[in-house]
Design an enzyme around this catalytic site. Structure first.
Site, mmCIF file in Angstrom:
data_model
loop_
_atom_site.group_PDB
_atom_site.id
_atom_site.type_symbol
_atom_site.label_atom_id
_atom_site.label_comp_id
_atom_site.label_asym_id
_atom_site.label_seq_id
_atom_site.Cartn_x
_atom_site.Cartn_y
_atom_site.Cartn_z
ATOM 1 N N ARG A 173 14.116 -3.638 -3.498
ATOM 2 C CA ARG A 173 12.759 -3.723 -4.015
ATOM 3 C C ARG A 173 12.796 -3.441 -5.506
ATOM 4 N NH1 ARG A 173 9.518 0.071 -0.079
ATOM 5 N NH2 ARG A 173 7.801 -0.378 -1.473
ATOM 6 N N PRO A 222 0.827 -1.218 0.000
ATOM 7 C CA PRO A 222 0.000 0.000 0.000
ATOM 8 C C PRO A 222 0.862 1.270 0.000
ATOM 9 C CG PRO A 222 -0.631 -1.522 1.752
ATOM 10 C CD PRO A 222 0.661 -2.013 1.193
ATOM 11 N N GLU A 223 0.412 2.255 -0.746
ATOM 12 C CA GLU A 223 1.113 3.532 -0.764
ATOM 13 C C GLU A 223 0.277 4.530 0.042
ATOM 14 O OE1 GLU A 223 3.393 4.444 -3.999
ATOM 15 O OE2 GLU A 223 3.549 2.358 -4.627
ATOM 16 N N LYS A 252 2.418 6.653 5.382
ATOM 17 C CA LYS A 252 1.847 5.317 5.241
ATOM 18 C C LYS A 252 1.476 4.698 6.588
ATOM 19 C CE LYS A 252 5.182 4.043 2.245
ATOM 20 N NZ LYS A 252 5.862 3.129 1.302
#
Ligand SMILES: [Zn+2]
Length: 258
Positions: A248, A2-3, A51
């Site tokens: 990532r 999720p951003e 976040k």
């Protein structure tokens, strides 16, 4: 992952369901906080900070971060859940609804007046009232040799961006994610674009960076091996991280980005 826009929407949803109500159930299944029971306490509000999610209840704040798989769901009381119960980490209910936090990457109960110790290190929030473009710019520029793709994800610089926005912003500004910060031209425009994109997406479930709401919503994220939507060159994929543990994946067009 999720951003910031997803977390912002979760906070809005939870706030609408819980704010101003009294908890009739508080079941925390994270061992360190399993004895905390806020039943009978009033929920003041639920807000996002980058976040991170902050649920302010009585004198306490439930601080959570969704990390990879986490999500908060809101259900009418008595309806069945979309994820298995053994993945639930926290259940908060009032007379009408149940909020269930599944697979939260981080969950802690802190005293409300100590929130700063949990989230005070974050840079200006792209979706917050404290958004401060010159500060975000100064934070990023402090490390001119660092790759821009890493600086954008560092929540101490600015809060809210994740992998998707990182890849899309670098594409839209024509910059390789491995380019050192000091060599990125018009960094202010990249920060301004980050704000515009995440704000445009904050109230809709589908994240769009191409302007096309129906299809082809992203330029490069998740498109390695496919042709660039602008020039047809094959999109490449690589990993970026400050340490091997933090690697990532990101994607870029080797023709459009330099
Ligand atoms: Zn291209």
């Amino acid at each position: 992952m999720p951003e910031g826009d997803t977390v912002y929407r979760s906070a809005e949803h939870l706030n609408a369901a819980l704010a101003g109500t009294v908890l009739t159930r508080c079941d925390i299944r994270v061992p360190a906080f399993a004895t905390v029971d806020l039943t009978g306490e009033r929920v003041d509000n639920v807000v996002s900070r980058g976040k991170h999610l902050l649920m302010r209840i009585g004198a306490y704040t439930l601080h959570s971060h969704l990390k990879m798989e986490g999500a908060w769901h809101v259900y009418r009381r008595g309806s069945s859940w979309f994820r298995p119960a053994f993945l639930a980490r926290a259940i908060l209910a009032n007379d009408a609804v149940e909020a269930v936090g599944f697979e939260l990457g981080l969950f802690e109960v802190i005293e409300r007046d100590r929130e700063d110790e949990a989230v005070g290190y974050l840079g200006p929030d792209l979706l917050g009232a404290d958004w401060d473009p010159p500060l975000a710019f100064a934070n990023i520029r402090r490390e001119p040799a660092r790759e821009i793709g890493l600086a954008l994800l560092d929540q101490r610089n600015l809060a809210g961006l994740g992998n998707v926005y990182r890849a899309e912003l670098c594409f839209l500004r024509g910059v390789l994610p491995t380019r050192p910060v000091g060599e990125v031209r018009e960094l202010e425009k990249m920060i301004e674009l980050a704000w515009r994109l995440i704000n445009a997406n904050k109230d809709r479930p589908q994240r769009v960076t191409t302007g096309n709401l129906l299809r082809d919503r992203l330029w490069v994220y998740g498109r390695a091996g496919q042709p660039c939507r602008r020039c047809g060159t094959t999109i490449e994929r690589g990993e970026l991280g400050d340490t091997d543990l933090q690697l990532r994946a990101t994607a870029w067009c080797p023709s459009c980005q330099r």
